[in-house]
Design an enzyme around this catalytic site. Structure first.
Site, PDB file in Angstrom:
ATOM      1  N   HIS A  73       0.821  -1.214   0.000  1.00 12.38           N
ATOM      2  CA  HIS A  73       0.000   0.000   0.000  1.00 12.38           C
ATOM      3  C   HIS A  73       0.857   1.268   0.000  1.00 12.38           C
ATOM      4  O   HIS A  73       0.423   2.302  -0.479  1.00 12.38           O
ATOM      5  CB  HIS A  73      -0.984  -0.029   1.170  1.00 12.38           C
ATOM      6  N   THR A 200      -1.055 -15.793   0.435  1.00 11.89           N
ATOM      7  CA  THR A 200      -0.912 -17.082   1.130  1.00 11.89           C
ATOM      8  C   THR A 200      -0.674 -16.870   2.630  1.00 11.89           C
ATOM      9  O   THR A 200      -0.846 -17.792   3.431  1.00 11.89           O
ATOM     10  CB  THR A 200       0.237 -17.934   0.539  1.00 11.89           C
TER      11      THR A 200
END
Ligand code: HEM
Ligand SMILES: *[C@@H]1O[C@H](CO)[C@@H](O)[C@H](O)[C@H]1NC(C)=O
Length: 362
Positions: A73, A200
């Protein structure tokens, strides 16, 4: 001053060693550690601080997941002209950036990382990527990521709408990555899939605000390819466009699937790439490492940074080396999307269907 003088003396004592036939320069730090570049020496103490006080002594848990999300981000907050990127703006201008819709929940890890930056001599941009790379190394099965040092502090906040959302179309997601990486030759659909290996070791706290730590695969504590199998199971788009916008219901209880992951696994541009990660541990490691190396330096010239990759610990290998279908599911539940290669045949866990536990501490 004394510190600087010491480095100057040490620079004279640079030693040369041969590794795999290539001559590599090694520098001895004041504390006896050897590194690739003297600029990396202060990172040993920062690494200890991170492992002890941010990651509970080296866990692959909630703070690691959040720290990895933060690397993305911060970095993707870049304009087509190359302004911004992995520059720490998400922490320096946190009141602006944490208010963006796509950054929902990012404020928690921003608040946790701030005191580390305040008490160590490191920029916010370097700290975010360093903590992310160390955090990933705590997850069994992960690659040893690169870390380059030398990101100046951000001077402006990133604009809104640079971070993709799970309900965005694949067209717009691929275009955003292409645009973000335009000053370094773009980013292919395959590289986008490679970055999503990150999911994951991930969970959601905010898509459905009534439940926390809902994992994207059944094994959020290890870096395996289970995500690529489970996202390919038949699922249903969450009804409506309300609070759960961007969610696909997984047939596995307790698990959440992002609509964007679901669509990437089924789009003709990315489906075969997605499937190629299933049960392919060497590929998830090498592809993720290469894509992260590119993402972590967005907005910077990697050649003018110090390569401190040798500060990143070597992760433990997986103990379970072949992935399996969760109990109650099998190849019959796969929604085949890759037109050219069949889905790999894999065994199923024994017993009745179970549900996936939330990530602790979320
Ligand atoms: C198409 C691009 C992507 C989209 C739409 C997306 C979207 C999301 C969303 C909605 C969440 C859940 C947030 C919450 O509800 O708490 C999430 C979590 C996460 N994302 Fe992504 N993501 C993308 C790419 C990436 C990339 C490139 C990385 C890192 C390299 C990343 C790392 C993570 C991690 C580690 C989490 C889990 C955070 C936690 O468990 O606290 N994501 N992502
Ligand atoms: C802080 O780090 C910078 C750049 O890495 C370095 O030039 C400076 O000397 C350091 N300051 C202290 C007090 O260690």
């Amino acid at each position: 001053m004394a510190f600087k003088a010491l480095y100057a003396i040490l620079a004279l004592a640079v030693s040369f060693g041969a590794v795999n036939g290539a001559v590599v320069k090694r520098v001895t730090c004041p504390d006896g550690n050897t590194v690739n570049d003297a600029a990396c020496c202060p990172l040993f103490a920062i690494r200890d601080d991170i492992q002890t006080n941010l990651f509970d002594g080296g866990e692959c848990g909630e703070e690691v997941h959040e720290s990895l999300r933060l690397t993305f981000h911060d970095a993707i907050g870049i304009g087509a002209n190359g302004g911004g990127g992995a520059d720490g703006s998400i922490i320096i201008f946190d009141t602006i950036e944490t208010a963006f819709h796509a950054n929902n929940g990012i404020d928690e890890i921003v608040e946790k990382q701030k005191p580390f930056i305040a008490r160590n001599n490191i920029t916010a941009g370097d700290f975010i990527q360093f903590a992310g790379a160390i955090g990933v190394s705590n997850c069994p099965g992960a690659p040893q990521l690169n870390f380059h040092l030398g990101r100046p502090s951000a001077t402006a906040a990133a604009p809104d709408l640079t971070v993709p959302e799970p309900f965005d179309t694949i067209d717009s997601i691929l275009a955003r990555f292409q645009d973000a990486f335009s000053t370094v030759g773009g980013f292919t659909p395959a590289e986008v899939v490679a970055l999503l290996v990150s999911h994951t070791i991930a969970a959601s706290d905010h898509i459905d605000p009534t439940i926390q730590g809902v994992p994207f695969d059944s094994t959020p504590e290890v870096f395996d390819s289970q995500l690529f199998l489970e996202v390919q199971l038949r699922g249903t788009l969450f009804p409506g466009t309300g609070g759960n916008q961007g969610e696909v219901e997984s047939p596995l209880r307790g698990e959440m699937r992002l609509q964007s992951d679901s669509n990437l696994a089924r789009d003709s541009r990315t489906a075969c790439e997605w499937q190629s990660f299933v049960n392919n541990q060497p590929k998830i490691q090498s592809a993720f490492k290469a894509a992260m190396r590119k993402m972590a330096v967005l907005g910077h010239d990697i050649n003018s940074m110090a390569d401190c990759s040798d500060l990143i610990p070597t992760p433990k290998p997986l103990t379970k080396t072949t992935i399996t279908f969760p109990a109650g599911l099998s190849n019959a539940d796969i929604e085949q999307a890759c037109a050219t290669t069949p889905f790999p045949t894999l065994a199923s866990d024994p017993g009745p269907a179970t549900s996936v536990a939330p990530v602790p501490g979320s």
